[in-house]
Design a protein around this motif. Sequence first.
Motif, PDB file in Angstrom:
ATOM      1  N   ILE A   7      41.484  32.399  46.664  1.00  0.00           N
ATOM      2  CA  ILE A   7      41.461  33.725  47.305  1.00  0.00           C
ATOM      3  C   ILE A   7      41.713  34.768  46.223  1.00  0.00           C
ATOM      4  N   ALA A   9      39.408  37.089  42.989  1.00  0.00           N
ATOM      5  CA  ALA A   9      38.768  36.816  41.692  1.00  0.00           C
ATOM      6  C   ALA A   9      39.412  37.636  40.591  1.00  0.00           C
ATOM      7  N   GLY A  13      42.658  33.866  39.232  1.00  0.00           N
ATOM      8  CA  GLY A  13      41.828  33.215  40.241  1.00  0.00           C
ATOM      9  C   GLY A  13      40.604  32.589  39.588  1.00  0.00           C
ATOM     10  N   PHE A  30      36.711  33.585  47.114  1.00  0.00           N
ATOM     11  CA  PHE A  30      36.461  34.704  48.033  1.00  0.00           C
ATOM     12  C   PHE A  30      37.189  35.933  47.514  1.00  0.00           C
ATOM     13  N   GLY A  33      36.895  42.573  46.919  1.00  0.00           N
ATOM     14  CA  GLY A  33      36.136  43.648  46.277  1.00  0.00           C
ATOM     15  C   GLY A  33      34.693  43.240  46.001  1.00  0.00           C
ATOM     16  N   LYS A 248      36.826  39.414  52.402  1.00  0.00           N
ATOM     17  CA  LYS A 248      38.289  39.450  52.420  1.00  0.00           C
ATOM     18  C   LYS A 248      38.829  38.283  53.250  1.00  0.00           C
ATOM     19  N   MET A 376      47.545  56.828  29.632  1.00  0.00           N
ATOM     20  CA  MET A 376      48.410  56.194  30.645  1.00  0.00           C
ATOM     21  C   MET A 376      49.891  56.519  30.428  1.00  0.00           C
ATOM     22  N   LEU A 436      52.324  46.888  38.412  1.00  0.00           N
ATOM     23  CA  LEU A 436      51.315  46.249  37.544  1.00  0.00           C
ATOM     24  C   LEU A 436      51.578  44.773  37.319  1.00  0.00           C
ATOM     25  N   TYR A 437      52.865  44.375  37.399  1.00  0.00           N
ATOM     26  CA  TYR A 437      53.203  43.018  36.954  1.00  0.00           C
ATOM     27  C   TYR A 437      54.042  42.244  37.976  1.00  0.00           C
ATOM     28  N   GLY A 466      49.609  37.417  38.464  1.00  0.00           N
ATOM     29  CA  GLY A 466      50.706  38.144  37.837  1.00  0.00           C
ATOM     30  C   GLY A 466      51.952  38.335  38.675  1.00  0.00           C
ATOM     31  N   GLY A 473      50.516  40.222  33.256  1.00  0.00           N
ATOM     32  CA  GLY A 473      49.801  40.340  31.979  1.00  0.00           C
ATOM     33  C   GLY A 473      48.793  39.206  31.886  1.00  0.00           C
ATOM     34  N   PRO A 475      47.891  36.987  29.493  1.00  0.00           N
ATOM     35  CA  PRO A 475      48.251  35.646  29.026  1.00  0.00           C
ATOM     36  C   PRO A 475      49.047  34.852  30.060  1.00  0.00           C
TER      37      PRO A 475
END
Length: 492
Positions: A7, A9, A13, A30, A33, A248, A376, A436-437, A466, A473, A475
Amino acid sequence: KPKAIVIGAGIAGIASAIRLRIKGYEVSVFEAGSKPGGKLAEINMSGFRFDAGPSLFTMPQYVDELFQLAGKNPNDYFEYTRLKEICRYFYEDGLRLTAKADLNDFAREIETKTESTAAEVEKFLKKSATIYDVTHKVFLERTLHKLKSYLHWDTLKSVFRFGQIDAFRTQQQANNSFFKDARIVQLFNRYATYNGSNPYQAPATLNVIPHFEYHFGAYLPKNGMYGIVNGLVKLAEELGVKFHYNQKVEEIRYTNGRKPKVQGVTVNDKMLTSEVVISNLDIWFTYKNLLKGITQPKKLLSQERSSSALIFYWGMDSNYSDLGLHNIFFASDYQQEFNSIWKDKTISNDPTVYINISGKHLRTDAPLDSENWFVMINVPANNGQDWDQLIQQARANIIQKISRILKRNIERDIVCEQILDPQSIESKTGSYQGSLYGNSSNNQFAAFLRHPNFSSKVKNLFFCGGSVHPGGGIPLALLSAKIVSDCVDEVV
Ligand code: FAD
């Protein structure tokens, strides 16, 4: 063949799909987006191309490994170069530093221009290497949630060396003891923001991060960051992974009874069966929206979220020779900036600004004599702030700051603009509060408080990405896919 459904990408994923396909599963991904990549997205606007999310590429070997596992040459899918220059730093007092990838050059530059010495830098990076040595096998490459991981010889060795990972003081306290010059303390404190944390609270263990850049290197893919996604999706499709976009997932299905087992997922009101389900979306939304009837792990889900970001994508009708690929314009009062983010949940009037200009290396990313600026700042996760007002204010402050330091009016060079903020990060990538993480790493137990890569309640349900172990991140998201693949072997 057994079936696996992934679920989402996002990068983890896609990596999980490749790994399971190589193991012989029939894999379908799946994605809600219209494109793969999740946070790793790109924007095309008025002749400019921008990487919308990540801009710094470290540990490319984790991507290469996926091609090698499939018996392919990574260079046939995506290429990257090692950067000779890591970052340019600008301070309000006029100091400018260029961090060359060659550590001796960088240490010499610091010694020449600041109160700190080359020896301080070397000592600090030696410590980073030690922290990496002690932690990487235990905290990054295995699940922390199975007894077997702790019976491993590497783990036992690490337990004996635990005192060396600097977990019991903050990053700020440690760096203050390493460096005489406060500006160099600030430079290395910034690494806490690489996983959305606060250097005044996060353990000094996060000083491991500079080791990734200075030892393993910083890289740039030749087709931009989105080239990573294109390369991996190409590989996955060649191997036979099926991607379904604009699909979705509505629910994860499992059997009732004392030992629930995964059955598949529901998409468009239709049940699709599979032996294995791997969720790549934020663990918070996985529980909240997809796992009906399962008790939520409240303690895990109520952890403090990592910070979010406000990004301006600016097409600039000019060239700036002072700037490189990665540039940082530091806040005058760093502690005040983090207090604004973490205590007041707002944006400081003098934020540290990061500018990434991929067009410095990738000529086709901007028209002639123009530059594509990704600008940013770190901002709090979304708690219902008045973002319209905050964004307007921040935009003005950022323009003033950069213009002041570069001594030229940058505003008149902006020819087109798009904006990404915590609310749009949440709506576009399904990241709770736009963080973000996933969770922050603001306390020394954070590594243990991330959700495991498997479900202890539903057999054959796994989690990557993440927001779960080992962290955010590119890695670490890729490592989560590796751990999932190891865990699948054990249970299926
Ligand atoms: P995500 O990217 O979170 O993707 C999850 C996917 O799941 C999305 O595509 C979403 O649409 C999909 N989805 C959600 N709900 C559903 C559903 N119900 N059904 C189907 N699909 C669904 N990392 C770095 O390494 N270096 C950097 O320089 C860096 N900078 C960053 C800057 C920004 C602005 C951002 C946003 C992130 C940055 N990161 C960076 C972090 C990095 O992008 C992420 O940690 C990583 O990409 C997360 O990948 P993921 O596998 O968790 O999936």
